[in-house]
Design a protein around this motif. Structure first.
Motif, PDB file in Angstrom:
ATOM      1  N   ASP A 290       0.843  -1.189   0.000  1.00 10.90           N
ATOM      2  CA  ASP A 290       0.000   0.000   0.000  1.00 10.90           C
ATOM      3  C   ASP A 290       0.883   1.245   0.000  1.00 10.90           C
ATOM      4  OD1 ASP A 290      -1.775   2.095   0.625  1.00 10.90           O
ATOM      5  OD2 ASP A 290      -3.135   0.673   1.591  1.00 10.90           O
ATOM      6  N   LEU A 291       0.658   2.115  -0.965  1.00 10.77           N
ATOM      7  CA  LEU A 291       1.490   3.309  -1.078  1.00 10.77           C
ATOM      8  C   LEU A 291       1.273   4.284   0.078  1.00 10.77           C
ATOM      9  CD1 LEU A 291       1.597   4.153  -4.869  1.00 10.77           C
ATOM     10  CD2 LEU A 291       3.332   3.135  -3.439  1.00 10.77           C
ATOM     11  N   ARG A 292       0.159   4.165   0.779  1.00 15.94           N
ATOM     12  CA  ARG A 292      -0.009   5.004   1.957  1.00 15.94           C
ATOM     13  C   ARG A 292       1.029   4.649   3.012  1.00 15.94           C
ATOM     14  NH1 ARG A 292      -6.312   3.853   2.818  1.00 15.94           N
ATOM     15  NH2 ARG A 292      -5.444   1.783   2.426  1.00 15.94           N
ATOM     16  N   PHE A 293       1.310   3.348   3.153  1.00 15.14           N
ATOM     17  CA  PHE A 293       2.341   2.928   4.098  1.00 15.14           C
ATOM     18  C   PHE A 293       3.745   3.217   3.552  1.00 15.14           C
ATOM     19  CE2 PHE A 293      -1.203   0.000   5.260  1.00 15.14           C
ATOM     20  CZ  PHE A 293      -1.435   0.539   6.515  1.00 15.14           C
ATOM     21  N   ALA A 294       3.879   3.233   2.239  1.00 15.91           N
ATOM     22  CA  ALA A 294       5.182   3.534   1.651  1.00 15.91           C
ATOM     23  C   ALA A 294       5.580   4.986   1.897  1.00 15.91           C
ATOM     24  CB  ALA A 294       5.163   3.250   0.149  1.00 15.91           C
ATOM     25  N   SER A 295       4.612   5.850   2.203  1.00 15.88           N
ATOM     26  CA  SER A 295       4.925   7.248   2.510  1.00 15.88           C
ATOM     27  C   SER A 295       5.438   7.423   3.929  1.00 15.88           C
ATOM     28  CB  SER A 295       3.673   8.122   2.322  1.00 15.88           C
ATOM     29  OG  SER A 295       3.350   8.236   0.956  1.00 15.88           O
ATOM     30  N   VAL A 296       5.129   6.466   4.807  1.00 13.80           N
ATOM     31  CA  VAL A 296       5.515   6.594   6.217  1.00 13.80           C
ATOM     32  C   VAL A 296       7.029   6.702   6.397  1.00 13.80           C
ATOM     33  CG1 VAL A 296       5.470   5.456   8.474  1.00 13.80           C
ATOM     34  CG2 VAL A 296       3.405   5.517   7.064  1.00 13.80           C
TER      35      VAL A 296
END
Length: 352
Positions: A290-296
């Motif tokens: 998930d790219l949302r987690f990749a932003s973390v």
């Protein structure tokens, strides 16, 4: 959130394409909002957080640099390295979070491919200088307190050389993506830029670059920090045992133990998510993420511009006193940080 196939476009970015979408150009992170990746609320929360990092990080680091210029009592070899850390943190805080804040607000990288490469380079350069500065600080503390070289004196010239060393090593890490070994592209939610650790395009040899970063720019500094602070703790334990009746020695051991734990945890919070996530992606090609987690990981690395200063500078009584005076908040104590003073006292029973 499930994404479809990962499609690479012959430009400077890549995007995960939903299964029902064929027109990949219409989803360019340089042209249109990336609503297919996350909700508007997610983007706005990230924009607010990046604005916080930009304002607070820039303010603290500029204040640190100004304090050092104005107060000659801060012109010591250790403080030179701390100022080097502040300069690198300022680069990170004023460039990375600012462009990310603007991009998250509009939900895509509005400044274009060239700005993406510039941001990726400056953020990587500043981040690497910061990371190596943390290792140099640990090395300096080990030399000064544990005295492995006997009567060797760590002088300001040595500190300046170490600062130059951090910039040379940082350039070795930040320049290659500009020259074809990997590249700088939008990452995570496509609103900030960094080295390409997503794609498998053999043209850029991304896998080898990620392994280089992990080994040269994470494992080596982290090993240096763990070794140096580990030796410092061992010496303090021996000193505390030899002076079991001394309250000041016992207090010094407790203070330095807390200091070391905070420093190592701060380092891990800054860089472990980025290093581990990039390494996982490289070694698990084809796996859905998930790219949302990749932003973390990117957010944690950028926020290091704030808590690095809190750990290494704001908690130093000498710096804190000068900052309070500059802000018109009264005097403060003019002595060195209590931890440094205590450690110096304990070091007298260490190796000669």
């Amino acid at each position: 959130m499930k994404h479809g196939r990962v499609t690479e476009i012959p430009e400077d970015f890549w995007i995960p394409i939903p299964l029902d979408t064929d027109n990949i150009t219409s989803l360019s992170p340089f042209l249109v909002p990336q609503d297919h990746l996350a909700s508007s609320c997610t983007y706005h929360v990230m924009a607010l957080f990046m604005f916080f990092i930009f304002t607070v990080g820039s303010f603290i680091n500029v204040l640190t640099i100004a304090c050092t210029i104005q107060h000659k009592k801060l012109w010591s070899h250790l403080n030179y390295i701390l100022v080097n850390l502040a300069v690198s943190n300022f680069l990170v805080s004023c460039v990375g979070p600012f462009t990310a804040c603007c991009s998250f607000a509009f939900k895509y990288f509005i400044m274009g491919p060239l700005a993406c490469r510039i941001e990726g380079f400056i953020a990587t350069l500043g981040g690497m200088v910061s990371l190596w500065s943390l290792a140099v600080i640990a090395f300096e503390r080990w030399l000064v307190i544990c005295k492995p070289l006997g009567n060797f004196i760590f002088k300001p010239d040595h500190a300046i050389a170490c600062c130059a060393f951090t910039w040379v090593f940082a350039l070795c890490a930040a320049v290659p993506p500009l020259c074809g070994w990997s590249r700088y592209i939008p990452e995570g939610l496509q609103c900030s830029c960094g080295p390409d650790w997503y794609t498998t395009n053999n043209k850029y040899n991304n896998e080898s670059y990620v392994m280089f970063l992990f080994g040269f720019c994470f494992a080596v500094p982290f090993s240096t920090i763990v070794f140096c602070y580990g030796q410092l703790l061992i010496m303090l334990k021996m000193a505390a045992k030899a002076q079991a009746e001394s309250a000041s020695t016992q207090k010094a051991e407790r203070e330095v133990t807390r200091m070391v734990v905070v420093m190592v945890l701060g380092f891990l919070v800054c860089w472990l998510p980025y290093a581990s996530y990039a390494l996982w992606v490289v070694n698990n090609r084809g796996q859905t993420f998930d790219l949302r987690f990749a932003s973390v990981p990117s957010v944690f690395s950028k926020s290091s511009a704030v808590y690095n200063c809190v750990i290494y500078i704001v908690l130093n009584k000498q710096f804190r006193s000068c900052m309070m005076k500059m802000l018109g908040m009264g005097g403060g104590e003019d002595d060195e940080s209590s931890t440094t003073s205590s450690v110096t006292e304990v070091s007298k029973v260490g190796p000669a």
